[in-house]
Design a protein around this motif. Structure first.
Motif, short mmCIF file in Angstrom:
data_model
loop_
_atom_site.label_atom_id
_atom_site.label_comp_id
_atom_site.label_asym_id
_atom_site.label_seq_id
_atom_site.Cartn_x
_atom_site.Cartn_y
_atom_site.Cartn_z
N TYR A 1 36.41 13.64 30.54
CA TYR A 1 35.26 14.51 30.27
C TYR A 1 34.51 14.08 29.01
N THR B 1 34.26 15.15 40.92
CA THR B 1 33.61 14.03 40.22
C THR B 1 32.76 13.22 41.20
N LYS C 1 39.90 17.22 41.00
CA LYS C 1 39.05 16.64 39.95
C LYS C 1 38.29 15.44 40.51
#
Length: 344
Positions: free
Chosen positions: A116, A161, A157
């Protein structure tokens, strides 16, 4: 209008004026991103301002000693962030001549920088088209596209993404990343968002299906561990006390504290008094022991709850390596101990 155009238009009208915005300098951007991990903007902003005043450049931060850094960080929590920040500043200043890596993959190699933070710096400072995916982004995308994947899983995740990568405009990634995070922070909030005023009220899948309150889906956290800390606050005839540095790994690494007795459960006066007399301050005579707070102070961390008591111990004569109250305030302490010292 496309999703990203609508989002950016909303952002330009509603964004907060924050001190680390309106710059492409990676140093303040990096500082702000590290500070705002697990921390609200309102809480983190004063710390950011104090840091940039004390350490205007990465060289200033690199040349500071760790205790200076931890003292300024005191109360912000998750102290490993501060230690990693300091180590990374040294690496950038002394090994990289003060130049931050200018791309996502190289930024990822820095200590304390995860996916991140690397994406944030790469896009905000170097305009690299790499998406940021934090809690705000999870929430916005999960609701808008009705995604029921468990965001606690690593595979999710990757899924988010990939989706964000498709949405991000290649010619303006920084603005898009700022916009989607701000939208999650201000409009698409975790509880009771005002969907009637949302720019996506006619296209949000979760709103149409009445699922806003259940998305995103996140499996339950691990059970919180309870720990029982008893701090021994000694005072000798010269009004000096004793502190120690937490050198072992774990919570509050390299911060200072009073001598500590950790117990399996909350113990009463008789047990603690015997323990203190038998195992502590043997070089001196203990004249009095007082339970400062009969009811434990509960200090909540993300993975454990600390039940803290302070025991005031009066010592006859002088404590070896004692420290006076004014010097005490120069050391970095966990905030719960700092507050006790300030009130005492």
């Amino acid at each position: 209008m496309t999703f990203h155009n609508s989002l950016i238009a909303w952002y330009l009208q509603n964004k907060r004026d924050l001190p680390w915005r309106n710059t492409t300098n990676p140093y303040p951007i990096w500082l702000s991103e590290i500070m705002l991990q697990q921390t609200r903007v309102a809480q983190g902003t004063p710390y950011f301002l104090s840091f940039v005043e004390a350490f205007p450049t990465v060289f200033d931060l690199a040349n500071a000693n760790e205790e200076q850094v931890l003292k300024l960080w005191q109360g912000l929590g998750y102290y490993s962030r501060a230690r990693n920040l300091h180590q990374t500043a040294k690496h950038i200043a002394f090994d990289l001549n003060g130049q931050f890596p200018n791309n996502y993959k190289a930024l990822l190699k820095l200590k304390g920088i995860g996916e991140y933070t690397a994406a944030a710096i790469a896009s905000f400072s170097f305009n690299e088209a790499v998406p940021v995916v934090d809690g705000n982004v999870f929430r916005v995308l999960a609701r808008y596209f009705d995604i029921e994947s468990d965001i606690a899983l690593a595979t999710t995740k990757k899924e988010f993404t990939a989706l964000a990568s498709e949405l991000i405009p290649k010619n303006n990634p920084a603005l898009f990343n700022q916009a989607i995070m701000e939208f999650g922070a201000l409009q698409c909030v975790p509880k009771n968002p005002d969907c009637s005023q949302c720019i996506f009220r006619n296209s949000c899948a979760a709103l149409q299906k009445k699922k806003v309150h259940i998305l995103p889906i996140k499996s339950k956290k691990l059970k919180v561990k309870n720990r029982f800390f008893n701090y021994l606050v000694a005072q000798d005839e010269e009004k000096q006390t004793l502190i120690q540095k937490r050198t072992h790994k774990g919570i509050w690494h390299n911060l200072y504290e009073f001598p500590l007795i950790e117990t399996e459960k909350e113990e009463g006066f008789d047990y603690m008094a015997n323990n203190i007399r038998n195992h502590f301050f043997k070089e001196n005579t203990i004249t009095n022991i007082l339970e400062f707070n009969p009811k434990s102070i509960i200090h909540k961390l993300s993975h454990q709850h600390l039940h803290i008591k302070f025991w005031e111990i009066t010592i006859k004569g002088k404590i070896e390596k004692g420290i006076n109250k004014e010097d005490l305030k120069k050391y970095p302490f966990p905030i719960v101990i700092h507050n006790f010292i300030e009130k005492d």
